[in-house]
Design a protein around this motif. Structure first.
Motif, PDB file in Angstrom:
ATOM      1  N   LEU A 164     -76.590  67.221  78.992  1.00 28.34           N
ATOM      2  CA  LEU A 164     -76.420  65.497  78.380  1.00 28.34           C
ATOM      3  C   LEU A 164     -76.895  64.654  78.635  1.00 28.34           C
ATOM      4  CD1 LEU A 164     -72.508  67.014  77.854  1.00 28.34           C
ATOM      5  CD2 LEU A 164     -74.162  67.318  76.337  1.00 28.34           C
ATOM      6  N   ILE A 165     -76.970  64.847  80.047  1.00 28.23           N
ATOM      7  CA  ILE A 165     -77.844  63.578  80.688  1.00 28.23           C
ATOM      8  C   ILE A 165     -79.285  63.594  81.327  1.00 28.23           C
ATOM      9  CG2 ILE A 165     -75.525  62.172  81.209  1.00 28.23           C
ATOM     10  CD1 ILE A 165     -75.817  63.185  83.619  1.00 28.23           C
ATOM     11  N   ASP A 166     -80.466  63.356  81.232  1.00 27.72           N
ATOM     12  CA  ASP A 166     -81.371  63.542  82.612  1.00 27.72           C
ATOM     13  C   ASP A 166     -81.495  62.212  83.803  1.00 27.72           C
ATOM     14  OD1 ASP A 166     -82.205  61.558  80.325  1.00 27.72           O
ATOM     15  OD2 ASP A 166     -83.538  62.423  79.775  1.00 27.72           O
ATOM     16  N   GLU A 167     -81.093  61.525  83.364  1.00 25.68           N
ATOM     17  CA  GLU A 167     -80.922  59.930  84.464  1.00 25.68           C
ATOM     18  C   GLU A 167     -79.712  60.022  85.647  1.00 25.68           C
ATOM     19  OE1 GLU A 167     -81.203  56.565  82.577  1.00 25.68           O
ATOM     20  OE2 GLU A 167     -79.853  57.065  81.050  1.00 25.68           O
ATOM     21  N   GLU A 168     -80.028  59.075  86.314  1.00 27.62           N
ATOM     22  CA  GLU A 168     -78.937  58.047  87.218  1.00 27.62           C
ATOM     23  C   GLU A 168     -77.694  57.446  86.299  1.00 27.62           C
ATOM     24  OE1 GLU A 168     -77.073  58.765  90.533  1.00 27.62           O
ATOM     25  OE2 GLU A 168     -79.359  59.508  90.287  1.00 27.62           O
ATOM     26  N   VAL A 169     -76.809  58.436  86.677  1.00 26.68           N
ATOM     27  CA  VAL A 169     -75.155  57.884  86.118  1.00 26.68           C
ATOM     28  C   VAL A 169     -73.969  57.304  87.150  1.00 26.68           C
ATOM     29  CG1 VAL A 169     -75.148  59.218  83.627  1.00 26.68           C
ATOM     30  CG2 VAL A 169     -74.202  59.875  85.589  1.00 26.68           C
ATOM     31  N   LYS A 170     -73.511  56.171  86.531  1.00 30.69           N
ATOM     32  CA  LYS A 170     -72.497  55.833  87.143  1.00 30.69           C
ATOM     33  C   LYS A 170     -71.032  56.266  86.552  1.00 30.69           C
ATOM     34  CE  LYS A 170     -69.773  53.321  89.707  1.00 30.69           C
ATOM     35  NZ  LYS A 170     -69.010  53.775  91.330  1.00 30.69           N
ATOM     36  N   ILE A 171     -70.070  57.611  87.406  1.00 34.84           N
ATOM     37  CA  ILE A 171     -69.070  57.929  86.988  1.00 34.84           C
ATOM     38  C   ILE A 171     -68.388  57.534  86.813  1.00 34.84           C
ATOM     39  CG2 ILE A 171     -67.917  60.149  87.118  1.00 34.84           C
ATOM     40  CD1 ILE A 171     -70.750  61.385  85.933  1.00 34.84           C
ATOM     41  N   LEU A 172     -67.505  57.056  86.036  1.00 35.51           N
ATOM     42  CA  LEU A 172     -65.516  55.785  85.817  1.00 35.51           C
ATOM     43  C   LEU A 172     -64.860  56.810  86.085  1.00 35.51           C
ATOM     44  CD1 LEU A 172     -67.250  53.197  84.377  1.00 35.51           C
ATOM     45  CD2 LEU A 172     -67.152  53.747  86.712  1.00 35.51           C
ATOM     46  N   VAL A 173     -64.458  57.339  86.908  1.00 39.78           N
ATOM     47  CA  VAL A 173     -62.683  57.393  86.139  1.00 39.78           C
ATOM     48  C   VAL A 173     -62.019  56.913  86.151  1.00 39.78           C
ATOM     49  CG1 VAL A 173     -61.252  59.671  88.228  1.00 39.78           C
ATOM     50  CG2 VAL A 173     -64.285  59.913  88.400  1.00 39.78           C
ATOM     51  N   HIS A 174     -61.395  57.127  84.934  1.00 38.17           N
ATOM     52  CA  HIS A 174     -60.360  56.304  84.453  1.00 38.17           C
ATOM     53  C   HIS A 174     -58.971  57.060  85.041  1.00 38.17           C
ATOM     54  CE1 HIS A 174     -63.360  55.092  82.277  1.00 38.17           C
ATOM     55  NE2 HIS A 174     -63.608  55.723  81.637  1.00 38.17           N
ATOM     56  N   HIS A 175     -58.671  58.579  85.125  1.00 37.31           N
ATOM     57  CA  HIS A 175     -57.484  59.106  84.844  1.00 37.31           C
ATOM     58  C   HIS A 175     -57.958  60.505  85.120  1.00 37.31           C
ATOM     59  CE1 HIS A 175     -52.851  59.228  85.129  1.00 37.31           C
ATOM     60  NE2 HIS A 175     -53.094  60.104  84.078  1.00 37.31           N
ATOM     61  N   GLY A 176     -56.640  61.038  86.200  1.00 36.73           N
ATOM     62  CA  GLY A 176     -57.005  62.517  86.836  1.00 36.73           C
ATOM     63  C   GLY A 176     -55.134  63.006  86.883  1.00 36.73           C
ATOM     64  N   ARG A 177     -55.064  63.975  86.424  1.00 39.03           N
ATOM     65  CA  ARG A 177     -53.898  64.539  86.510  1.00 39.03           C
ATOM     66  C   ARG A 177     -54.382  66.214  87.593  1.00 39.03           C
ATOM     67  NH1 ARG A 177     -51.527  64.034  80.735  1.00 39.03           N
ATOM     68  NH2 ARG A 177     -49.469  64.783  81.684  1.00 39.03           N
ATOM     69  N   GLN A 178     -52.462  66.277  88.081  1.00 40.87           N
ATOM     70  CA  GLN A 178     -52.821  68.157  87.903  1.00 40.87           C
ATOM     71  C   GLN A 178     -51.867  68.866  87.241  1.00 40.87           C
ATOM     72  OE1 GLN A 178     -53.605  68.650  91.592  1.00 40.87           O
ATOM     73  NE2 GLN A 178     -53.914  70.828  90.940  1.00 40.87           N
ATOM     74  N   THR A 179     -52.732  70.216  86.757  1.00 44.88           N
ATOM     75  CA  THR A 179     -52.992  70.775  86.111  1.00 44.88           C
ATOM     76  C   THR A 179     -52.798  72.719  86.352  1.00 44.88           C
ATOM     77  OG1 THR A 179     -55.055  71.739  85.043  1.00 44.88           O
ATOM     78  CG2 THR A 179     -54.178  69.554  84.140  1.00 44.88           C
ATOM     79  N   ASP A 180     -52.107  73.075  85.622  1.00 41.34           N
ATOM     80  CA  ASP A 180     -52.217  75.150  86.058  1.00 41.34           C
ATOM     81  C   ASP A 180     -53.531  75.053  86.621  1.00 41.34           C
ATOM     82  OD1 ASP A 180     -49.124  74.358  85.663  1.00 41.34           O
ATOM     83  OD2 ASP A 180     -49.515  75.442  83.793  1.00 41.34           O
ATOM     84  N   SER A 181     -54.552  75.363  85.924  1.00 41.10           N
ATOM     85  CA  SER A 181     -55.910  75.770  86.513  1.00 41.10           C
ATOM     86  C   SER A 181     -56.705  74.583  87.528  1.00 41.10           C
ATOM     87  CB  SER A 181     -56.661  75.537  84.771  1.00 41.10           C
ATOM     88  OG  SER A 181     -55.942  76.114  83.898  1.00 41.10           O
TER      89      SER A 181
END
Length: 438
Positions: free
Chosen positions: A69-86
């Motif tokens: 999906l990408i082939d260059e350097e990217v900055k990952i912006l994490v907007h939200h995270g949540r714990q799930t069963d998996s």
């Protein structure tokens, strides 16, 4: 902030009042603005990682490269995270690094506040409870975000062109994807909301697209109120900007922390000033009350001492009656106590002054106050590296200024042993006349 810049679908637009103006890339701004950006259609999505970890950004970036999906350097912006069963589920946007650096440099170069808000972060902020969905339409791009009890899902569709047929096809594709979630047993969604980001030529255009979504997905969807904005040349554009602006805040911005704190402080300057004024007024009143109370106590103390002295004088020269009643002895004991209190050394004040006189070079090991002869024994130790006696000499000089006549005695300490640099002084109070001659 009264102005908003939309950086979506590859275009820059300034919304100010009821007007919309096209902008060049990275424009110069003259007033504080919020910038709502999709970062030139950067990839957003939901990714599952094994556990909540600080390595989420690198793991997501590697996964996007492995999937092609990408082939260059990217900055990952994490907007939200949540714990799930998996595991731990993360909502993110992958911004190309060169674009990320350009956006940050541009925002920091402005003289006014310029806060960058990712579109996907704003979408999640609009979801107030579980089993809700939100749809953003910005030009040819349709994006939806679904929040379930233990998971999230994000999906985006890009129409082939701005033609009515292609837009309808994109809305239908989005509806089919949403309908599959409905058939997977997540339950009836409580609310689906549709927002337009200023590319609709009429309010009816987005209403018609939302109707297609509703009919195919079988889900009720409400279109957020759209306001009419006037373009250059008198043309109109419609956007759901007013309701979105109410969610803009430094909390969603991806600027450096110092810029967000600066904006927050300036925004709340009046409130902070008011709170500071209230606190200062309270401290001032407390100080005035404390001063008045201290004056009252001092006046009463002086009155008691004066009364004690008068009673003592009245008793001088009189024969002591053999049989005195209990009231006489109580009065006599009170007079003795008041007189003694005036003559005794104040331990708290003495220790405070002793600490100031010692400074950092002299260590006080023990202080013995002897009320019976009104003497004080001070024992301590001073570092005498290189034979330097100046710290001890300075300490002795300070003791004299405090009204004592230091007299060296043998240091005792607790164990009876002596130590290089140790000292002991007997301090006897001196009169004001003697202090004047020092």
């Amino acid at each position: 902030m009264k102005s908003t810049i939309l950086h979506v679908d590859g275009k820059w637009s300034l919304f100010e009042g009821r007007y919309i103006s096209p902008l060049l890339d990275y424009p110069r701004i003259d007033s504080p603005v919020f910038v709502l950006s999709d970062f030139d259609g950067a990839i957003s999505g939901v990714s599952m990682i094994n556990s909540k970890t600080s390595y989420a950004e690198s793991l997501i970036g590697r996964r996007l490269r492995d999937d092609g999906l990408i082939d260059e350097e990217v900055k990952i912006l994490v907007h939200h995270g949540r714990q799930t069963d998996s595991g731990y589920q993360v909502l993110y946007t992958a911004v190309p690094m060169n674009l990320w650096q350009n956006m940050q440099s541009w925002a920091q170069a402005q003289r006014e506040h310029c806060l960058l808000i990712p579109k996907t972060a704003l979408m999640y902020d609009l979801l107030s409870q579980e089993n809700e969905g939100v749809i953003f339409r910005s030009g040819r791009r349709f994006s939806f975000l679904l929040r379930r009890r233990k998971s999230m899902d994000y999906f985006s569709v890009l129409a082939l062109s701005d033609s009515e047929d292609d837009l309808r096809i994109a809305a239908r594709t989005l509806a089919e994807r949403s309908g599959r979630h409905q058939s997977e047993g997540i339950g009836q969604l409580l609310r689906w909301s549709w927002y337009s980001l200023g590319n609709a030529d009429s309010a009816e255009e987005d209403i018609a697209l939302a109707k297609i979504f509703k009919e195919i997905a079988g889900i009720n969807v409400s279109v957020a109120a759209m306001e009419r904005y006037i373009k250059r040349g008198g043309e109109s554009a419609y956007a759901s900007l007013a309701v979105l602006q109410s969610h803009f805040s430094e909390r969603l911005a991806v600027n450096p922390l110092t810029e967000k704190v600066g904006y927050f402080a300036e925004k709340n300057l009046t409130r902070i000033g008011l709170c500071t004024g209230v606190v200062a007024s309270g401290l001032f009143l407390w100080g005035v009350v404390s001063l008045l109370q201290a004056n009252i106590v001092s006046a009463r103390s002086a009155q008691n001492v004066s009364g004690a002295q008068k009673i003592t004088q009245s008793l001088q020269g009189k024969a002591v009656v053999a049989q005195q009643n209990k009231r006489f002895y109580a009065t006599r004991d009170f007079i003795d106590l008041a007189t003694k209190a005036q003559a005794d050394i104040d331990p708290y004040g003495f220790l405070r002054n002793l600490r100031i006189a010692a400074e950092n070079d002299v260590k006080i090991l023990r202080v013995q106050i002897r009320p019976e002869d009104n003497n004080i024994i001070v024992e301590g130790w001073v570092e005498q590296s290189g034979g330097n006696d100046k710290p001890l000499a300075t300490f002795v000089e300070q003791l004299k200024k405090l009204g004592f006549a230091p007299q060296a005695v043998d240091p005792l300490f607790g164990s009876g042993t002596k130590r290089s640099g140790s000292f002991a002084y007997r301090l006897q109070p001196i009169s004001d006349d003697e202090r004047a001659g020092i």
